[in-house]
Write a protein that holds these residues in place. Structure first.
Motif, PDB file in Angstrom:
ATOM      1  N   THR A 632     -34.604 -61.267  32.937  1.00 49.24           N
ATOM      2  CA  THR A 632     -35.926 -61.583  32.388  1.00 49.24           C
ATOM      3  C   THR A 632     -36.114 -60.839  31.065  1.00 49.24           C
ATOM      4  OG1 THR A 632     -37.029 -59.728  33.470  1.00 49.24           O
ATOM      5  CG2 THR A 632     -36.836 -61.800  34.720  1.00 49.24           C
ATOM      6  N   GLU A 633     -37.089 -61.292  30.300  1.00 51.47           N
ATOM      7  CA  GLU A 633     -37.399 -60.613  29.046  1.00 51.47           C
ATOM      8  C   GLU A 633     -37.821 -59.176  29.303  1.00 51.47           C
ATOM      9  OE1 GLU A 633     -39.910 -62.618  26.188  1.00 51.47           O
ATOM     10  OE2 GLU A 633     -39.368 -64.562  27.029  1.00 51.47           O
ATOM     11  N   GLN A 634     -38.551 -58.977  30.392  1.00 49.98           N
ATOM     12  CA  GLN A 634     -39.011 -57.621  30.706  1.00 49.98           C
ATOM     13  C   GLN A 634     -37.824 -56.702  31.007  1.00 49.98           C
ATOM     14  OE1 GLN A 634     -40.268 -60.451  32.050  1.00 49.98           O
ATOM     15  NE2 GLN A 634     -42.197 -60.461  30.877  1.00 49.98           N
ATOM     16  N   GLU A 635     -36.823 -57.219  31.736  1.00 46.82           N
ATOM     17  CA  GLU A 635     -35.638 -56.418  32.038  1.00 46.82           C
ATOM     18  C   GLU A 635     -34.883 -56.061  30.765  1.00 46.82           C
ATOM     19  OE1 GLU A 635     -34.236 -57.947  36.462  1.00 46.82           O
ATOM     20  OE2 GLU A 635     -33.920 -59.282  34.744  1.00 46.82           O
ATOM     21  N   ILE A 636     -34.752 -57.033  29.884  1.00 46.97           N
ATOM     22  CA  ILE A 636     -34.038 -56.777  28.623  1.00 46.97           C
ATOM     23  C   ILE A 636     -34.788 -55.743  27.792  1.00 46.97           C
ATOM     24  CG2 ILE A 636     -33.325 -57.816  26.433  1.00 46.97           C
ATOM     25  CD1 ILE A 636     -32.865 -60.453  28.016  1.00 46.97           C
ATOM     26  N   GLU A 637     -36.091 -55.928  27.637  1.00 44.58           N
ATOM     27  CA  GLU A 637     -36.877 -55.012  26.817  1.00 44.58           C
ATOM     28  C   GLU A 637     -36.892 -53.617  27.417  1.00 44.58           C
ATOM     29  OE1 GLU A 637     -38.127 -55.302  23.809  1.00 44.58           O
ATOM     30  OE2 GLU A 637     -37.139 -57.268  23.789  1.00 44.58           O
ATOM     31  N   SER A 638     -36.872 -53.521  28.732  1.00 46.18           N
ATOM     32  CA  SER A 638     -36.864 -52.208  29.386  1.00 46.18           C
ATOM     33  C   SER A 638     -35.592 -51.450  29.043  1.00 46.18           C
ATOM     34  CB  SER A 638     -36.993 -52.386  30.901  1.00 46.18           C
ATOM     35  OG  SER A 638     -36.884 -51.142  31.568  1.00 46.18           O
ATOM     36  N   VAL A 639     -34.450 -52.139  29.087  1.00 46.72           N
ATOM     37  CA  VAL A 639     -33.182 -51.486  28.755  1.00 46.72           C
ATOM     38  C   VAL A 639     -33.145 -51.121  27.274  1.00 46.72           C
ATOM     39  CG1 VAL A 639     -30.678 -51.776  28.630  1.00 46.72           C
ATOM     40  CG2 VAL A 639     -31.928 -52.594  30.635  1.00 46.72           C
ATOM     41  N   ILE A 640     -33.607 -52.038  26.413  1.00 44.65           N
ATOM     42  CA  ILE A 640     -33.611 -51.740  24.975  1.00 44.65           C
ATOM     43  C   ILE A 640     -34.470 -50.504  24.704  1.00 44.65           C
ATOM     44  CG2 ILE A 640     -34.397 -52.572  22.722  1.00 44.65           C
ATOM     45  CD1 ILE A 640     -33.563 -55.382  23.564  1.00 44.65           C
ATOM     46  N   SER A 641     -35.639 -50.453  25.304  1.00 41.28           N
ATOM     47  CA  SER A 641     -36.539 -49.307  25.071  1.00 41.28           C
ATOM     48  C   SER A 641     -35.907 -47.995  25.514  1.00 41.28           C
ATOM     49  CB  SER A 641     -37.859 -49.520  25.820  1.00 41.28           C
ATOM     50  OG  SER A 641     -38.519 -50.659  25.336  1.00 41.28           O
ATOM     51  N   ALA A 642     -35.151 -48.050  26.599  1.00 45.32           N
ATOM     52  CA  ALA A 642     -34.561 -46.827  27.144  1.00 45.32           C
ATOM     53  C   ALA A 642     -33.239 -46.464  26.481  1.00 45.32           C
ATOM     54  CB  ALA A 642     -34.344 -46.986  28.656  1.00 45.32           C
ATOM     55  N   SER A 643     -32.587 -47.430  25.830  1.00 49.20           N
ATOM     56  CA  SER A 643     -31.198 -47.198  25.411  1.00 49.20           C
ATOM     57  C   SER A 643     -30.945 -47.304  23.916  1.00 49.20           C
ATOM     58  CB  SER A 643     -30.275 -48.199  26.131  1.00 49.20           C
ATOM     59  OG  SER A 643     -30.439 -48.133  27.529  1.00 49.20           O
ATOM     60  N   VAL A 644     -31.811 -47.990  23.190  1.00 48.83           N
ATOM     61  CA  VAL A 644     -31.571 -48.178  21.751  1.00 48.83           C
ATOM     62  C   VAL A 644     -32.499 -47.249  20.989  1.00 48.83           C
ATOM     63  CG1 VAL A 644     -31.473 -49.814  19.843  1.00 48.83           C
ATOM     64  CG2 VAL A 644     -30.938 -50.582  22.173  1.00 48.83           C
ATOM     65  N   GLU A 645     -31.900 -46.275  20.299  1.00 49.71           N
ATOM     66  CA  GLU A 645     -32.689 -45.276  19.580  1.00 49.71           C
ATOM     67  C   GLU A 645     -32.226 -45.156  18.139  1.00 49.71           C
ATOM     68  OE1 GLU A 645     -32.342 -41.590  21.608  1.00 49.71           O
ATOM     69  OE2 GLU A 645     -33.775 -42.118  23.181  1.00 49.71           O
ATOM     70  N   SER A 646     -33.121 -44.693  17.310  1.00 50.32           N
ATOM     71  CA  SER A 646     -32.812 -44.501  15.901  1.00 50.32           C
ATOM     72  C   SER A 646     -31.631 -43.553  15.699  1.00 50.32           C
ATOM     73  CB  SER A 646     -34.048 -43.959  15.177  1.00 50.32           C
ATOM     74  OG  SER A 646     -33.763 -43.681  13.834  1.00 50.32           O
ATOM     75  N   SER A 647     -31.531 -42.539  16.580  1.00 44.93           N
ATOM     76  CA  SER A 647     -30.460 -41.546  16.424  1.00 44.93           C
ATOM     77  C   SER A 647     -29.072 -42.179  16.542  1.00 44.93           C
ATOM     78  CB  SER A 647     -30.617 -40.433  17.463  1.00 44.93           C
ATOM     79  OG  SER A 647     -30.553 -40.976  18.778  1.00 44.93           O
ATOM     80  N   MET A 648     -28.966 -43.279  17.297  1.00 46.87           N
ATOM     81  CA  MET A 648     -27.670 -43.953  17.421  1.00 46.87           C
ATOM     82  C   MET A 648     -27.183 -44.453  16.058  1.00 46.87           C
ATOM     83  SD  MET A 648     -28.100 -46.251  20.835  1.00 46.87           S
ATOM     84  CE  MET A 648     -28.073 -45.501  22.467  1.00 46.87           C
ATOM     85  N   PHE A 649     -28.119 -44.953  15.273  1.00 52.02           N
ATOM     86  CA  PHE A 649     -27.752 -45.482  13.961  1.00 52.02           C
ATOM     87  C   PHE A 649     -27.454 -44.352  12.978  1.00 52.02           C
ATOM     88  CE2 PHE A 649     -30.160 -48.794  16.066  1.00 52.02           C
ATOM     89  CZ  PHE A 649     -29.456 -49.950  15.763  1.00 52.02           C
ATOM     90  N   THR A 650     -28.303 -43.323  12.974  1.00 50.88           N
ATOM     91  CA  THR A 650     -28.068 -42.223  12.043  1.00 50.88           C
ATOM     92  C   THR A 650     -26.776 -41.492  12.374  1.00 50.88           C
ATOM     93  OG1 THR A 650     -29.521 -40.858  13.407  1.00 50.88           O
ATOM     94  CG2 THR A 650     -30.487 -41.877  11.464  1.00 50.88           C
ATOM     95  N   GLU A 651     -26.515 -41.276  13.650  1.00 50.57           N
ATOM     96  CA  GLU A 651     -25.274 -40.590  14.039  1.00 50.57           C
ATOM     97  C   GLU A 651     -24.062 -41.500  13.859  1.00 50.57           C
ATOM     98  OE1 GLU A 651     -25.926 -39.295  18.023  1.00 50.57           O
ATOM     99  OE2 GLU A 651     -27.609 -37.992  17.480  1.00 50.57           O
ATOM    100  N   GLY A 652     -24.224 -42.769  14.230  1.00 54.97           N
ATOM    101  CA  GLY A 652     -23.105 -43.695  14.127  1.00 54.97           C
ATOM    102  C   GLY A 652     -22.655 -43.932  12.705  1.00 54.97           C
ATOM    103  N   TYR A 653     -23.606 -43.887  11.769  1.00 59.27           N
ATOM    104  CA  TYR A 653     -23.266 -44.137  10.368  1.00 59.27           C
ATOM    105  C   TYR A 653     -23.127 -42.845   9.548  1.00 59.27           C
ATOM    106  CZ  TYR A 653     -23.855 -49.163  10.938  1.00 59.27           C
ATOM    107  OH  TYR A 653     -23.687 -50.472  11.320  1.00 59.27           O
TER     108      TYR A 653
END
Length: 933
Positions: A632-653
């Protein structure tokens, strides 16, 4: 320094930092312009020099007629250049050769650098040889370095030797996703010599057709050929016609269960019907705010598939939120907001600019879809996919390209862009084949079935048949930039594993994300093991399947397909699906969202209705349907909210330019000039500067020329330029074998673009080329006219070179349409061609010829090769060029061909083009400017 004749120069203060800007509200007529044309207008204001960029061009843009199909020409100077490795290598080779020439002519080689920021991302070379293994990424990365070491040494050296030139090493990401997540600035800043910082819209040109993916960030950018990219790198503006702009109004909201892929396939179908080739597309209206930025990028990415130059979204809060998510510094985000609002570039859903045409799409009408089996615009609702595939197998091809259309259309040009996603350049009024209509009312046809038993490596026997899926690939920039569809796919994989489902054993399953951030949020969310269990192990960070780097199928599967002549399918989350592009054994190729890619891997066949048929049975023997495991959209958004963070981009790049141990271990010197390897078959020093003098030499008439090729109408750059596989029995294959390279190691022309010796042997060598000097023969063949001997075009050119005989090419209408390839012009020059005489030219190829020092001439209006009675066997002279060393270039010249004489129009249309031709090409022009400031 701009002449600032409109008084637009001003200051903008953002949080105490002051910037110089060029205000659009100082000019009448700017407010009514679409967002994209406002970006072009600012570009002209800032670069107005009274010579290349004039007041008249600015007035032409402010007075833009939306309905006109032939608006005036302007000069555009992008803020930066983006390249991928296939198309970037020859650009770097040319810069290196310029350094050598600078040294030989007594200048400072360190002066040879890109004059605007240039970023190259190595993403086109990884092949999915290994798959469904924990070691696949490492194995494929090692193989990639083994195959491409010579090319990578050049790029590694360039990374350290050139200023304003950055290289993102292999196994990092796809250029468009790296561009979206990291390189895109929104608003660009440059410090002037007087210490003032200028702020202006980020813009770029890229050597890949899918460069418009950055349009999702509000950045104007599109794909160009290598010569245009080199010109931009060297500070030269690009000529372009002010485009028409189609406004696509978005209303409504997406229904549950639909994805960004469904949106983009619907838009591709809609805009095909609308007709947007060569135009700008701009999204506006109340629905814009409902489109996440990753979805916007997906829509921009697909621009080449419906033919628009760009498909852009204006800047708004969604833009700023994405910039924060991806770790852009706060000062830049504030600057983007302040600048966009100052310039009228901030999206106002209640404001409708002047558009050439408007189209409306209600997002609530979007339905889950796939596209195929041969073209991206042939959208099929998944509820009808089973019926459509049956029609294909029964011989009713839903994607039959209309062969009767004699003109080169978007489909052929796009198809010929294989393997390197070369930007497409086609004449604006060419026919565009419509989207196919699916017959959903008639009974499902009978279709052939041929169950074929295959013994797998583990000893198990399986059966494959027509319509089976043999490749399921989550790949390419189109969708892997989008956390919602990527998380959605991983959640679907989790639910499938928990119900006891598995991918079918005949399916090659691969995962090739566009950036490492995808892997980071998969790991953080704990979803990687479920993808791995279904065989979707990481195979690399590169384009892979979408450009044909899908790698081999399992041996027994491949053998069975060939022996039984099975019509099997690939399903991929990419943007191109032409027959033969994805894999030579896959005749049907379907574009689908990442979750649907996994669903088809589970089903193992296209002859499954995902809305009604089970994907398999669970551990209790109960059927499992797609609806049962669709997140469901709610399941997807829940995982994104918990797992996708700005620090991933700053650290990854944070160390994006560092590379892995393979990259760091490459043997490169710290020299300011590159050390060419005499035995290299990938990278050779090109001869453009051989014999060049420091000072400009007078231009000369052309005398005693012979015709190398006499060609008809609609000869494309794809007929001219080398592409695809290298044939063992052609001149290029013979060259490689003479240098100890066996056919299995030929690689492609795309990978050897840095070796002019290979490329000129493939110029005019297309198997479909028809040279009227050898009637009835197809391929790169001509006659050496002094003796009448029939030779390959390359061999004949060699003999003419030995005789010091200049060459000309005769052609019909629309010469040089097709994919925008630099080697179509470079190869022409290196074969010894001094002039091309045609009825008409595609504008980019005409410009490229001038950029390489080849003279484009047009027959008198109403005249052709046939009407003038030219056989092509005549000796040609071209007079009237002598003395054109300054001032205006002559409008016409006299051409004498045997007993025939006519006046040809000179298609050197701008002062810049005249300068390039006088110097022998754009590279020589820039070199002399640096030598003689």
């Amino acid at each position: 320094m701009s002449e600032n004749s409109f008084g637009a120069r001003a200051r903008l203060n953002v949080d105490g930092d002051e910037y110089e800007v060029y205000r659009l509200d100082r000019i009448g007529g700017a407010q009514r312009l679409p967002y994209s044309l406002k970006v072009l207008l600012e570009n002209l204001l800032r670069n107005e020099d009274g010579h290349l960029v004039t007041r008249e061009q600015i007035e032409a843009l402010t007075g833009w007629d939306p309905k006109s199909t032939r608006n005036p020409e302007i000069q555009f100077s992008p803020a930066r250049v983006l390249m991928q490795d296939f198309t970037g290598v020859p650009c770097v080779v040319d810069l290196v050769a310029m350094r050598d020439a600078m040294t030989e002519l007594g200048g400072d080689p360190n002066k040879i650098n890109p004059l605007i920021p240039t970023e190259l991302v190595i993403d086109h070379s990884v092949i999915a040889d290994s798959f469904a293994s924990d070691d696949s990424f490492r194995i494929n990365a090692d193989l990639e370095f083994d195959r491409n070491q010579e090319r990578y040494e050049l790029l590694r050296w360039g990374q350290t030797a050139f200023d304003d030139f950055l290289v993102v090493p292999p196994d990092t990401g796809i250029c468009h996703q790296v561009n979206l997540e990291y390189l895109g600035r929104g608003v660009f800043t440059r410090d002037k010599a007087d210490g003032i910082t200028v702020a202006y819209p980020d813009s770029l040109v890229g050597t890949d057709s899918h460069t418009p993916m950055i349009n999702g960030l509000g950045v104007v950018g599109w794909g160009v050929g290598g010569i245009e990219a080199e010109a931009a790198m060297l500070g030269q503006p690009m000529s372009m016609l002010i485009p028409q702009v189609v406004g696509l109004k978005l209303t409504g909201e997406l229904p549950a269960g639909t994805t960004a892929t469904d949106v983009v396939l619907t838009v591709a179908e809609l805009l095909r019907k609308t007709g947007v080739v060569g135009k700008f597309v701009e999204f506006y209206g109340p629905g814009v705010a409902k489109i996440p930025l990753a979805n916007r990028a997906t829509l921009g990415n697909m621009s080449p598939e419906y033919g628009s130059t760009i498909s852009i979204f204006p800047i708004d809060d969604v833009t700023l939120d994405y910039m924060r998510l991806t770790g852009r510094p706060e000062w830049r985000i504030k600057l983007v907001e302040a600048y966009a609002k100052l310039q009228g570039m901030w999206h106002d859903p209640d404001h409708q600019p002047d558009f050439s045409q408007t189209v409306e799409l209600d997002l609530s009408t979007i339905r889950p879809s796939i596209a195929g089996p041969k073209r991206p615009q042939d959208r099929i609702p998944i509820s009808h996919a089973k019926r459509a595939v049956k029609q294909v197998l029964a011989g009713k091809d839903t994607a039959e390209v209309i062969d009767e259309v004699q003109q080169v259309g978007l489909d052929e040009a796009s198809f010929e862009s294989f393997p390197a996603s070369d930007p497409v350049a086609i004449v604006q009024d060419h026919g565009v084949a419509p989207s196919a209509e699916i017959d959903i009312d008639s009974p499902a046809p009978d279709y052939p079935q041929k169950p074929t038993t295959v013994t797998m490596p583990d000893g198990n026997e399986i059966q494959i048949d027509h319509g089976h899926v043999v490749i399921a690939a989550i790949t390419s920039c189109t969708n892997t930039s989008n956390p919602s569809v990527m998380i959605g796919a991983a959640l679907l994989a989790k639910k499938a594993v928990e119900r006891g489902l598995a991918s079918k054993p005949w399916v090659k399953t691969t995962l090739a994300p566009g950036s490492r951030v995808v892997t980071d949020y998969y790991e953080r969310s704990g979803l990687t093991p479920y993808l791995d269990q279904l065989g979707f192990n990481l195979v690399g960070y590169g384009c892979t399947t979408c450009i044909g780097n899908s790698g081999p199928l399992l041996g027994p599967i491949a053998d069975a397909i060939d022996e039984a002549d099975l019509n099997v399918a690939a399903v991929l989350s990419g943007n191109r699906n032409f027959e033969g592009r994805i894999h030579p054994q896959s005749r049907m190729n379907f574009l689908a969202s990442p979750p649907l890619v996994i669903a088809y891997a589970l089903a193992g066949s296209m002859l499954v209705d995902l809305t009604a048929d089970p994907l398999g049975t669970d551990t209790d023997g109960k059927p499992v349907y797609l609806a049962d495991i669709w997140p469901t959209e709610q399941e997807i958004e829940s995982v994104i909210s918990a797992s996708v963070e700005s620090s991933m981009f700053t650290e990854g790049y944070s160390d994006v330019y560092a590379g892995d141990d393979n990259w760091k271990s490459l043997d490169v010197s710290g020299s300011e000039v590159f050390e060419w390897k005499a035995d290299s078959t990938y990278v050779r020093r090109p001869p453009y500067f051989h014999g060049m003098t420091r000072d400009l030499e007078p231009v000369q008439d052309i005398a005693g020329a012979r015709v190398l090729a006499k060609l008809g109408d609609s000869v494309t750059t794809d007929h001219i330029s080398p592409a695809g596989a290298i044939r063992r029995n052609g001149p290029a294959g013979a060259y490689l074998q003479e240098h100890g390279i066996g056919p299995k190691d030929f690689n492609s022309y795309g990978s050897r673009r840095g070796n002019h010796e290979v490329m000129i042997r493939g110029t005019f060598a297309n198997i479909r080329l028809r040279n009227e000097l050898v009637p009835g023969v197809e391929g790169g063949v001509t006659r050496y006219l002094p003796t009448g001997e029939q030779l390959s075009i390359f061999e004949a050119a060699e003999k003419y070179a030995e005789d010091d005989t200049p060459l000309v090419v005769l052609a019909g209408a629309e010469y040089g349409s097709g994919s925008s390839r630099d080697w179509a012009a470079k190869g022409t020059l290196l074969l010894g061609v001094k002039a091309v005489i045609a009825q008409s030219f595609e504008r980019i190829h005409r410009s490229n010829l001038i950029g390489m020092g080849v003279l484009p001439l047009e027959f008198p209006v109403g005249e052709t090769v046939q009407s003038l009675g030219l056989t092509g066997e005549e000796e040609f002279s071209i007079t009237g060029i002598v003395g054109a060393d300054s001032g205006d270039f002559p409008d016409s010249v006299t051409v004498t061909a045997g007993d025939t004489e006519f006046t040809a129009k000179v298609r050197i249309d701008t002062p810049a083009e005249a300068s390039y031709y006088r110097h022998g090409g754009i590279l020589q022009y820039v070199l002399r400017q640096l030598l003689n400031p």
